[in-house]
Design a protein around this motif. Structure first.
Motif, PDB file in Angstrom:
ATOM      1  N   ILE A 228       0.841  -1.432   0.013  1.00  0.00           N
ATOM      2  CA  ILE A 228       0.056   0.079   0.032  1.00  0.00           C
ATOM      3  C   ILE A 228       0.812   1.238  -0.083  1.00  0.00           C
ATOM      4  O   ILE A 228       1.906   1.181   0.299  1.00  0.00           O
ATOM      5  CB  ILE A 228      -0.850  -0.024   1.196  1.00  0.00           C
ATOM      6  CG1 ILE A 228      -0.033  -0.071   2.596  1.00  0.00           C
ATOM      7  CG2 ILE A 228      -1.915  -1.130   1.236  1.00  0.00           C
ATOM      8  CD1 ILE A 228      -0.979   0.054   3.805  1.00  0.00           C
ATOM      9  N   GLY A 229       0.360   2.462  -0.364  1.00  0.00           N
ATOM     10  CA  GLY A 229       0.989   3.667  -0.387  1.00  0.00           C
ATOM     11  C   GLY A 229       2.188   3.806  -1.209  1.00  0.00           C
ATOM     12  O   GLY A 229       2.231   3.108  -2.235  1.00  0.00           O
ATOM     13  N   ALA A 230       3.196   4.183  -0.767  1.00  0.00           N
ATOM     14  CA  ALA A 230       4.495   4.396  -1.555  1.00  0.00           C
ATOM     15  C   ALA A 230       5.011   3.019  -1.765  1.00  0.00           C
ATOM     16  O   ALA A 230       5.968   2.816  -2.786  1.00  0.00           O
ATOM     17  CB  ALA A 230       5.522   5.347  -0.934  1.00  0.00           C
ATOM     18  N   ASN A 231       4.810   2.211  -1.008  1.00  0.00           N
ATOM     19  CA  ASN A 231       5.441   0.624  -1.104  1.00  0.00           C
ATOM     20  C   ASN A 231       4.875   0.185  -2.480  1.00  0.00           C
ATOM     21  O   ASN A 231       5.649  -0.576  -3.020  1.00  0.00           O
ATOM     22  CB  ASN A 231       5.146  -0.082   0.146  1.00  0.00           C
ATOM     23  CG  ASN A 231       6.235   0.141   1.126  1.00  0.00           C
ATOM     24  OD1 ASN A 231       7.315   0.887   0.836  1.00  0.00           O
ATOM     25  ND2 ASN A 231       6.197  -0.660   2.126  1.00  0.00           N
ATOM     26  N   GLU A 233       3.820   1.318  -5.211  1.00  0.00           N
ATOM     27  CA  GLU A 233       4.246   2.080  -6.184  1.00  0.00           C
ATOM     28  C   GLU A 233       5.726   1.533  -6.423  1.00  0.00           C
ATOM     29  O   GLU A 233       5.994   1.157  -7.746  1.00  0.00           O
ATOM     30  CB  GLU A 233       4.245   3.678  -6.327  1.00  0.00           C
ATOM     31  CG  GLU A 233       4.782   4.208  -7.395  1.00  0.00           C
ATOM     32  CD  GLU A 233       4.780   5.697  -7.483  1.00  0.00           C
ATOM     33  OE1 GLU A 233       5.349   6.459  -8.411  1.00  0.00           O
ATOM     34  OE2 GLU A 233       4.134   6.438  -6.545  1.00  0.00           O
TER      35      GLU A 233
END
Length: 334
Positions: A228-231, A233
């Motif tokens: 999730i989040g930046a992980n 991407e």
């Protein structure tokens, strides 16, 4: 006595789910408050004790997963008898179990519960099972001569994917060769070579027909990260995610993990198609190609146990109004 089908899901990382030996659990008064966290079956059975049925609780599992394998949907059935002989409310069973499992921090959830005919068997009535294997291949695996220096595989691994997906790196990985290799497993084969060696010695399993299985479908599809989040991407930028879906009526012990191992070995060039052909056409533990590595359990998910809906229906002479009234009037453990 009433029979109930429980649809469950779980993360198998911290469980030893090997219940093939049929472990019988006995508890004394000092043990009643203790939760058995060694097996998923044990956790469910202890949770059912909170309903205070008058019969001994013995669950029957539809599928036997290896230690570390996860389930998005598995099933078990159990017979429960109340003191007043009325059936338990299925929703109450679901809520009581989920409350206790959550309270004890156990990664198991009951998706739903339903009353089924007394002759229904969650294993023998199953029409088939669907398994999914998740793996990810590092992009740009051939960019660096030294894989221990400045390599994506060692630079970043999403924490959300730990024990949820198999990560690997290989500059020669060929997904099309893997996809082509899946066709060799389709249809009827003797999968004795793909059965765990420790399970090959018994009167039943030694029968030539025991290891015959029909693989209905194998689908290879692009997957995606569960980060999730930046992980999320960053994961998508560094790894190619893939899903392999297997559909069959039943599988041998560790068969799916061995098939995945063979397909990954094919895709990375450790073996060729002839090796798989020989393992399938010469069914024997001695035919196993030692260049093939057993794929780890944490990438495997039991996705679905399939049933004919008619098999789940209660007899027509069952008075549903009476059952509904009794269920609404029941109190826990009455």
């Amino acid at each position: 006595m009433n029979r109930f089908l429980l649809n469950i899901s779980y993360i198998g990382t911290n469980f030893r789910t090997n219940i093939v030996s049929g472990i019988q659990k006995t508890f004394n008064k000092a043990d009643e408050a203790r939760v058995d966290t060694k097996t998923i079956q044990g956790c469910i059975e202890l949770g059912l004790r909170a309903l205070h049925p008058i019969n001994e609780i013995q669950t029957v599992l539809s599928s036997r997963t290896d230690a570390g394998v996860h389930a998005l949907h598995s099933t078990l059935h159990v017979d429960l008898q109340r003191r007043n002989s009325e059936p338990f409310d299925p929703t109450t069973i679901t809520c009581v179990l989920n409350s206790l499992l959550h309270k004890n921090g156990l990664p198991i959830r009951v998706l739903s519960t339903q009353q089924v005919p007394e002759n229904f068997h969650c294993r023998y009535n199953a029409l088939g099972r669907t398994y999914l294997y998740r793996f990810a291949v590092a992009k740009g695996s051939n960019r660096c001569a030294n894989p221990l220096k400045n390599h994506n595989f060692y630079a970043f691994l999403p924490v959300e994917e730990i024990d949820r997906c198999f990560f690997l790196q290989n500059s020669n990985f060929d997904i099309e060769r893997l996809r082509s290799g899946t066709r060799m497993f389709l249809g009827l084969h003797n999968f004795r070579t793909f059965m765990n060696v420790s399970r090959q010695h018994s009167p039943t399993r030694d029968h030539p027909r025991y290891t015959l299985r029909v693989i209905d479908e194998i689908n290879v599809k692009p997957g995606k990260s569960v980060a999730i989040g930046a992980n999320a991407e960053k994961s998508e930028s560094l790894y190619h995610y893939w899903d392999i879906e297997f559909k069959a009526k039943s599988f041998l012990y560790k068969q799916v993990r061995r098939m995945v191992g063979a397909l990954l070995a094919l895709a990375t060039g450790r073996i060729d198609e002839r090796s798989i052909y020989e393992m399938l056409t010469i069914p024997s533990k001695n035919s196993w190609d030692n260049r093939v590595l057993l794929s780890p359990p944490y990438g495997l998910y039991l996705c679905r146990v399939h049933y004919n809906e008619k098999d789940l229906e209660l007899p027509k002479n069952t008075n549903k109004n009476e059952l509904s009234t009794a269920a609404s009037e029941q109190t826990l453990g009455s």
